[in-house]
Structures are given as structure tokens and as C-alpha cells.
Scaffold this motif. Structure first.
Motif, PDB file in Angstrom:
ATOM      1  N   SER A  33      -2.141  -1.341  -3.958  1.00 17.63           N
ATOM      2  CA  SER A  33      -2.592  -1.823  -2.545  1.00 17.63           C
ATOM      3  C   SER A  33      -3.337  -2.947  -2.696  1.00 17.63           C
ATOM      4  O   SER A  33      -3.431  -4.033  -2.280  1.00 17.63           O
ATOM      5  CB  SER A  33      -3.203  -0.663  -1.756  1.00 17.63           C
ATOM      6  OG  SER A  33      -3.737  -1.047  -0.478  1.00 17.63           O
TER       7      SER A  33
ATOM      8  N   ASN B  24      -2.985  -7.015  -1.650  1.00 16.92           N
ATOM      9  CA  ASN B  24      -3.894  -7.772  -0.728  1.00 16.92           C
ATOM     10  C   ASN B  24      -4.689  -8.952  -1.323  1.00 16.92           C
ATOM     11  O   ASN B  24      -4.693 -10.135  -0.771  1.00 16.92           O
ATOM     12  CB  ASN B  24      -5.021  -6.794  -0.492  1.00 16.92           C
ATOM     13  CG  ASN B  24      -4.697  -5.708   0.449  1.00 16.92           C
ATOM     14  OD1 ASN B  24      -4.026  -6.021   1.677  1.00 16.92           O
ATOM     15  ND2 ASN B  24      -5.105  -4.428   0.503  1.00 16.92           N
TER      16      ASN B  24
ATOM     17  N   LYS C  91       2.748  -3.869  -0.337  1.00 17.78           N
ATOM     18  CA  LYS C  91       1.626  -3.619   0.711  1.00 17.78           C
ATOM     19  C   LYS C  91       1.936  -2.401   1.392  1.00 17.78           C
ATOM     20  O   LYS C  91       1.268  -1.331   1.333  1.00 17.78           O
ATOM     21  CB  LYS C  91       1.106  -4.639   1.289  1.00 17.78           C
ATOM     22  CG  LYS C  91      -0.376  -4.183   2.062  1.00 17.78           C
ATOM     23  CD  LYS C  91      -0.547  -5.476   2.715  1.00 17.78           C
ATOM     24  CE  LYS C  91      -1.706  -5.245   3.658  1.00 17.78           C
ATOM     25  NZ  LYS C  91      -2.829  -4.641   3.390  1.00 17.78           N
TER      26      LYS C  91
END
Length: 163
Positions: free
Chosen positions: A42, A46, A76
Motif C-alpha cells: 500500500s 501510494n 493499491k
């Protein structure tokens, strides 16, 4: 052109490789490593999206950036929305195994209704989690394959357009 592609590819590759760590942890059922790598995936996704937002098009061609953003958005979403379903499966599996051990450790005559109810609940939750786990994996495998095909086509198209 190659320098530009290499910059874009490096952004993609870091996230791609992080997903490989997630899948390896899932394969070995190392839940701690799985969770740790999902969080890292994640964060990498990002970071990648933030880097891509600062990149300009190559000679007016944004197609490679658009393609890599789609790939990163898949990763993501996978980390933030899909892999938690996998984690839930492992939690339910662990609960089932513990409930099963308790049931097997007691003689039939020593089992209480509470023991039976807990076991039945664990069985039911585990069965639901198995179905969700299988469905999630099947869907992710298909989407991953499609995403990688699209990414590869975009790279091929980029090379053809700019070489």
C-alpha cells in the motif's frame, strides 16, 4: 526515450516486486509477513502514484504514464481492499482450528452446548471465509493477468511510437 521508460519502469517494478513478496508470504501462509508486506505494498503504491503525478509526458505522449497508473491503482486496491479478505480467511481458519482442537480434546459426554455452539460458529465462519478466499484469489489472478497484459501492450506501443 529509454531513460524515460527506465524511470517509469522502476516505479512500476518496485510495486510489482512488493506484490511478489505479499504473494510469497501468502503461499507459505506466513500471516505476519503477509500483513507486513500488504502494508508495504500500500505504501509503495501510494509513493508510486505520487511520483507519477510529478512526471511529464514523453514528447506529449502520456500513454505510458496512464498505463502504469492503472497498474499501480490495481496494486493499491489489492492491498487496501482485497488482501484484507485474505487476512480474514486466515483469522477464521485459525479460529476454526482452535475450536476443532478443543472439541477433539474433550470426550463427547464432556462437551457443553457452549462448546458445540462455538465450534459450529467457527465452522460456519470458516466455510464462508473459504468461499470468499477462493473467489478473491480467482478474481485477483484474472485482474492481475489482464493488468500485466495491458501494461506490456502499452510498453510495446511506446517503443513502437518512439524508436
Amino acid at each position: 526515450m529509454l531513460n524515460y521508460y527506465n524511470k517509469v519502469y522502476l516505479i512500476f517494478f518496485k510495486v510489482y516486486k512488493q506484490e511478489a513478496y505479499v504473494l510469497a508470504a501468502q503461499q507459505t501462509q506466513d500471516i505476519a509477513a503477509f500483513e507486513q508486506n500488504v502494508n508495504a505494498l500500500s505504501m509503495e503504491a501510494n509513493d508510486a502514484l505520487a511520483k507519477l503525478d510529478t512526471m511529464s509526458a514523453y514528447e506529449g505522449d502520456k500513454d505510458l504514464i496512464v498505463a502504469v497508473k492503472k497498474a499501480i491503482e490495481f496494486y493499491k486496491n489489492e492491498a487496501e481492499n482485497e488482501f484484507p479478505k485474505v487476512s480474514d480467511f486466515y483469522i477464521k481458519k485459525d479460529n476454526f482450528e482452535k475450536a476443532n482442537e478443543i472439541m477433539e480434546s474433550k470426550k463427547k459426554k464432556d462437551r457443553t452446548q457452549e462448546d458445540v455452539d462455538k465450534f459450529n460458529k467457527a465452522v460456519s465462519e470458516y466455510n464462508e471465509a473459504v468461499n470468499s478466499f477462493n473467489e478473491t484469489n480467482e478474481t485477483l489472478n484474472k485482474k492481475r493477468s489482464d493488468m500485466l497484459d495491458e501494461w506490456n501492450k502499452s510498453v510495446e506501443s511506446f517503443y513502437k511510437s518512439h524508436s
